[in-house]
Design an enzyme around this catalytic site. Structure first.
Site, PDB file in Angstrom:
ATOM      1  N   ARG A 214       0.994  -1.306   0.093  1.00 52.76           N
ATOM      2  CA  ARG A 214      -0.145  -0.150   0.456  1.00 52.76           C
ATOM      3  C   ARG A 214       0.781   1.399   0.225  1.00 52.76           C
ATOM      4  NH1 ARG A 214      -5.187  -1.647   3.804  1.00 52.76           N
ATOM      5  NH2 ARG A 214      -5.596  -2.947   2.491  1.00 52.76           N
TER       6      ARG A 214
ATOM      7  N   SER B 192      -6.424  -6.767   9.520  1.00 50.01           N
ATOM      8  CA  SER B 192      -6.579  -5.943  10.984  1.00 50.01           C
ATOM      9  C   SER B 192      -8.109  -6.613  11.580  1.00 50.01           C
ATOM     10  CB  SER B 192      -7.042  -4.666  10.451  1.00 50.01           C
ATOM     11  OG  SER B 192      -8.214  -4.417   9.683  1.00 50.01           O
TER      12      SER B 192
HETATM   13  C1  SIN Z   1      -9.615  -2.524   1.889  1.00 47.52           C
HETATM   14  O1  SIN Z   1     -10.682  -3.439   1.811  1.00 47.52           O
HETATM   15  O2  SIN Z   1      -9.412  -2.199   1.260  1.00 47.52           O
HETATM   16  C2  SIN Z   1      -9.129  -2.607   3.198  1.00 47.52           C
HETATM   17  C3  SIN Z   1      -9.159  -4.066   3.906  1.00 47.52           C
HETATM   18  C4  SIN Z   1      -7.751  -3.334   5.224  1.00 47.52           C
HETATM   19  O3  SIN Z   1      -7.374  -2.249   5.450  1.00 47.52           O
HETATM   20  O4  SIN Z   1      -7.421  -4.941   5.023  1.00 47.52           O
END
Ligand code: SIN
Length: 538
Positions: A272, A369
């Protein structure tokens, strides 16, 4: 004065997972500053990562977690997460939780960034967090006392032991709750930033409360920015799950160029921080960024929540393009705990996003998470249930030593602007020093040292925002390298010496002078801030 065995602050998945076990044998009270359903867990779209597929194994999930975490993860915590994760998810399925299935009745596992295989369970398409929270709340009905619209202000400490919590309600009434065990499950701090995927009011209260009480904190400089939040001319309108990219969506700029091609071999499914920085760069060059979803069949069926978020924001999905920008999403650091959820203060526990077990390292792997909340919430409950009841006094003063404060506080949006500009996706020493000075003009040493505060709920929230910001900024100054959710443009490389987090934590204590006159904190190279060591000068 209310007395209970366990008081839990927060109502997300970690809180509910702990409460579910605890309420079988203890009186449990859940206190939340807004409504029960206002948590980050409710907003989690993507799903829960877990080893369910027979071709998957925990070593693979472990590997993906530590690679995403830039090898800053705590090994024992990661092993506990991925091994126990399978058991906990299977238990939930046995209890009746329904995850989305394929036509053949097997679980439909999705893929997200930095996972090497399809491993993400989802429910209601992209409503996983909501359905999980509702499922657990239903299990807790009439077994737990829920208190809404009351904000925790500070811990009650007695001879170094945590023995309760002081709260303030909507009418400014201050109350004390006495409890044998206090669990902070207050979530993250995305609300410190202008653009965030977090629920309203997630501004790091738990961190400030723990810091004022003298608890150790760790790794606060690591903030994850989610690459794709829906971003229109009217600002941030909500999360566009990484699962959308997992289904094949690409990122293009307004010239139609798929810019991730030149950035990372995993393209849109790179870690990310990499994707967020690439989008930030495009935007800084004046180019808008879009998710091209045109190749995803039946988008509205697979992603009903996102479809309605887009429709509400006036986006015409038939064009196949969703405008996106990065936003603050998750805090990897937090109140330092062991894998049992125990903090440095006896009687005080932390779990979920507000805690730092070290499981996420410098950058959390997608969909770990909800799993963290489920696994560590359950394990923490077991630890409490195995303890003998210790005696605590219920003769504490009902009127606490609440010191009034007199200060001009900034507006919340001023803090958000400063944090976004100087402590965002990229930071450097000049910006960090500038914003630290800005925060310190408002931040009274009293608020770092620990006395309770008198003020309205709003004022307490702003003081917590300033305190948490100061802690993040200070941590970001100390880490003179880049790793995961902490990118220093003046130190763009990762340093080898910081790779072995364990040794450094134990052996390399350094004294860090935050400011000549304000606070001297003891911070080691893992950026654990020991506020007991803080000396405040007046
Ligand atoms: C997402 O759905 O992109 C967020 C889920 C996450 O942060 O694990």
């Amino acid at each position: 004065m209310p007395f209970t065995d366990v008081v839990i602050i927060g109502s997300g998945i970690a809180a509910l997972s702990a409460a579910k076990q605890l309420c079988k044998h203890k009186n449990v009270m859940i206190i939340t500053k807004s409504r029960l359903e206002d948590s980050n867990s409710m907003l989690a779209q993507g799903g829960v990562a877990a080893v369910i597929d027979q071709h998957d194994d925990w070593q693979d999930h472990y590997h993906d977690t530590i690679v995403a975490g830039c090898f800053h993860n705590k090994d024992s915590a990661v092993k506990q997460l991925v091994k126990d994760g399978t058991i906990r998810i299977q238990n939930l399925i046995e209890e009746g939780m329904i995850f989305d299935q394929k036509e053949d009745g097997t679980i439909d596992l999705g893929k997200e960034g930095a996972h090497n295989r399809n491993r993400i369970l989802h429910a209601g398409g992209d409503a996983t967090g909501k359905l999980l929270v509702e499922f657990m709340l239903h299990q807790l009905k009439e077994k737990v006392t829920f208190v809404e619209q009351e904000m925790a202000i500070d811990l009650i400490l007695e001879n170094g032991q945590c023995s309760g919590i002081t709260t303030i309600d909507l009418h400014g009434i201050v109350k004390n709750y006495i409890a044998r065990h206090v669990i902070l499950a207050t979530g993250g701090c995305g609300g410190l930033y202008e653009v965030t995927s977090n629920a309203e009011g997630m501004t790091g209260d738990g961190l400030s409360i723990a810091f004022r009480a003298g608890a150790e904190l760790s790794d606060l400089e690591f903030i994850q920015f989610h690459p794709t939040l829906l971003y229109t001319a009217n600002g941030n309108k909500g999360l566009i799950s990484e699962a959308v990219r997992g289904e094949g969506a690409t990122l293009i700029n307004d010239q139609g160029y798929r810019f991730m091609e030149g950035v990372h071999q995993q393209f849109e499914l790179a870690p990310r921080d990499v994707v967020a920085r690439a989008i930030q760069y495009e935007r800084s060059q004046g180019r808008n960024v879009y998710l091209d979803i045109s190749m995803i069949p039946h988008f509205d069926k697979r992603f009903p929540t996102i479809t309605s978020i887009c429709e509400e924001a006036g986006i015409d999905l038939s064009k196949g393009l969703i405008p996106v920008a990065p936003g603050a999403h998750f805090m990897m650091g937090g109140i330092k705990t062991n894998t049992k959820g125990e903090t440095s203060i006896p009687g005080l526990y932390a779990v979920g996003e507000v805690a730092c077990t070290g499981v996420h390292g410098a950058n959390r792997l997608a969909s770990n998470s909800l799993l963290e909340g489920i696994v560590f919430g359950h394990n923490l409950a077991q630890v409490i249930l195995e303890q003998h009841n210790q005696t605590i006094s219920s003769h504490l003063n009902t009127v606490r030593d609440i010191k009034p404060f007199k200060a001009d506080l900034p507006e919340k949006n001023e803090i958000q602007k400063m944090m976004t500009t100087y402590v965002g996706i990229e930071r450097d020493l000049n910006g960090l020093t500038f914003v630290k000075n800005w925060v310190e003009q408002y931040l009274s040493p009293h608020w770092l040292k620990g006395p309770l505060i008198k003020g309205t709920k709003e004022e307490v929230a702003v003081i917590n925002m300033l305190t948490t910001s100061w802690l993040i900024i200070t941590s970001a100054i100390v880490r003179t390298e880049s790793r995961g959710g902490h990118f220093r443009s003046d130190y763009p490389m990762s340093l080898d010496k910081w790779q072995n987090n364990e040794i450094i934590r134990h052996n390399n204590q350094v004294m860090f002078t935050v400011d000549q006159s304000l606070v001297r904190s003891e911070i080691n190279e893992s950026n654990q801030i020991n506020s007991n060591a803080a000396t405040v000068f007046y």
